[in-house]
Design a protein around this motif. Sequence first.
Motif, PDB file in Angstrom:
ATOM      1  N   ALA A  30       7.185   2.420  -2.026  1.00  0.00           N
ATOM      2  CA  ALA A  30       7.692   3.025  -0.797  1.00  0.00           C
ATOM      3  C   ALA A  30       7.372   2.146   0.411  1.00  0.00           C
ATOM      4  N   ALA A  31       6.165   1.548   0.435  1.00  0.00           N
ATOM      5  CA  ALA A  31       5.795   0.659   1.536  1.00  0.00           C
ATOM      6  C   ALA A  31       6.698  -0.570   1.571  1.00  0.00           C
ATOM      7  N   GLY A  32       7.016  -1.107   0.396  1.00  0.00           N
ATOM      8  CA  GLY A  32       7.893  -2.265   0.336  1.00  0.00           C
ATOM      9  C   GLY A  32       9.291  -1.975   0.846  1.00  0.00           C
ATOM     10  N   LYS A  33       9.786  -0.788   0.548  1.00  0.00           N
ATOM     11  CA  LYS A  33      11.124  -0.415   1.018  1.00  0.00           C
ATOM     12  C   LYS A  33      11.153  -0.211   2.529  1.00  0.00           C
ATOM     13  N   LEU A  34      10.025   0.233   3.094  1.00  0.00           N
ATOM     14  CA  LEU A  34       9.949   0.420   4.552  1.00  0.00           C
ATOM     15  C   LEU A  34       9.781  -0.903   5.293  1.00  0.00           C
ATOM     16  N   ALA A  35       9.060  -1.825   4.680  1.00  0.00           N
ATOM     17  CA  ALA A  35       8.746  -3.105   5.332  1.00  0.00           C
ATOM     18  C   ALA A  35       9.331  -4.238   4.502  1.00  0.00           C
ATOM     19  N   TRP A  42       4.643  -5.986  -1.339  1.00  0.00           N
ATOM     20  CA  TRP A  42       5.116  -6.538  -2.609  1.00  0.00           C
ATOM     21  C   TRP A  42       3.990  -7.232  -3.368  1.00  0.00           C
ATOM     22  N   LEU A  43       3.048  -7.819  -2.635  1.00  0.00           N
ATOM     23  CA  LEU A  43       1.867  -8.391  -3.287  1.00  0.00           C
ATOM     24  C   LEU A  43       1.076  -7.300  -3.996  1.00  0.00           C
ATOM     25  N   ARG A  44       0.828  -6.186  -3.304  1.00  0.00           N
ATOM     26  CA  ARG A  44       0.071  -5.095  -3.919  1.00  0.00           C
ATOM     27  C   ARG A  44       0.833  -4.522  -5.121  1.00  0.00           C
ATOM     28  N   LEU A  45       2.135  -4.327  -4.971  1.00  0.00           N
ATOM     29  CA  LEU A  45       2.930  -3.784  -6.073  1.00  0.00           C
ATOM     30  C   LEU A  45       2.934  -4.746  -7.263  1.00  0.00           C
ATOM     31  N   GLY A  46       3.125  -6.024  -6.995  1.00  0.00           N
ATOM     32  CA  GLY A  46       3.133  -7.008  -8.074  1.00  0.00           C
ATOM     33  C   GLY A  46       1.805  -7.098  -8.789  1.00  0.00           C
TER      34      GLY A  46
END
Length: 233
Positions: A30-35, A42-46
């Motif tokens: 959700a954070a990646g889609k907002l920013a 994307w680093l955290r998600l990856g």
Amino acid sequence: MTPETERLLDSGRQAEAEGNVREALVHYEAAGKLARTEGLPWLRLGTVCYRLRDYARAREVLEAASRLDPENAEVAFRFGLTCDALGDHEQARAAYSRTMMLAPSFWQTWFLIGREHRQLGHAEVARLAYLRALDAAPDEPEVLAELGTLLWEMGMQDDAFPFLERAALSCPVDPGFMLQLGLAEMERGQLVAAQRHLINAKHLDPSDRRVDSALQDLTLRRKTAARKAKRAA
């Protein structure tokens, strides 16, 4: 970065710390889609995808992070780890070289130096490099786990165990760290604790056959311990 994005990242980090990996993924996505122009979500998600062994997804996400933040050594480092896991060692070496160029004195560089010397059989040099990495990042689970397993291989089990324990506690969403701790507890004769950690590892990654093998070994050890206790009685 907007306050809502920062809130989502904080919620993701909290979920990770609590071992709630699915919730962490939701928050980071959700954070990646907002920013969409920020590399950090994307680093955290990856990184979480990598810990869950979803390497294809991790590579895709970390490639996006590297395009958004090409000067980030952490992104390059995580991308290298992911490429290594996928067997793309040439791409991994390029990513590691970039990591060391971007951050010659950061923990990632000392970690890579340690791992290279460990692979070459230079255990003491590797140990010193990992200690330098820990000086820079005392709670980094990759470093804690690498140093712990190295010390265990060097026959320094008492010194190794606290590092393995700290790695698993600092990153409870990583099945590999949990497996290492479970195996260490089993070798120490702490079978109840070993079972708890191995079951956690199984929950995090049901497909890992190493966990299945460890659980089978644990069952045999518990049966042997029970027979010995019965004879002693």
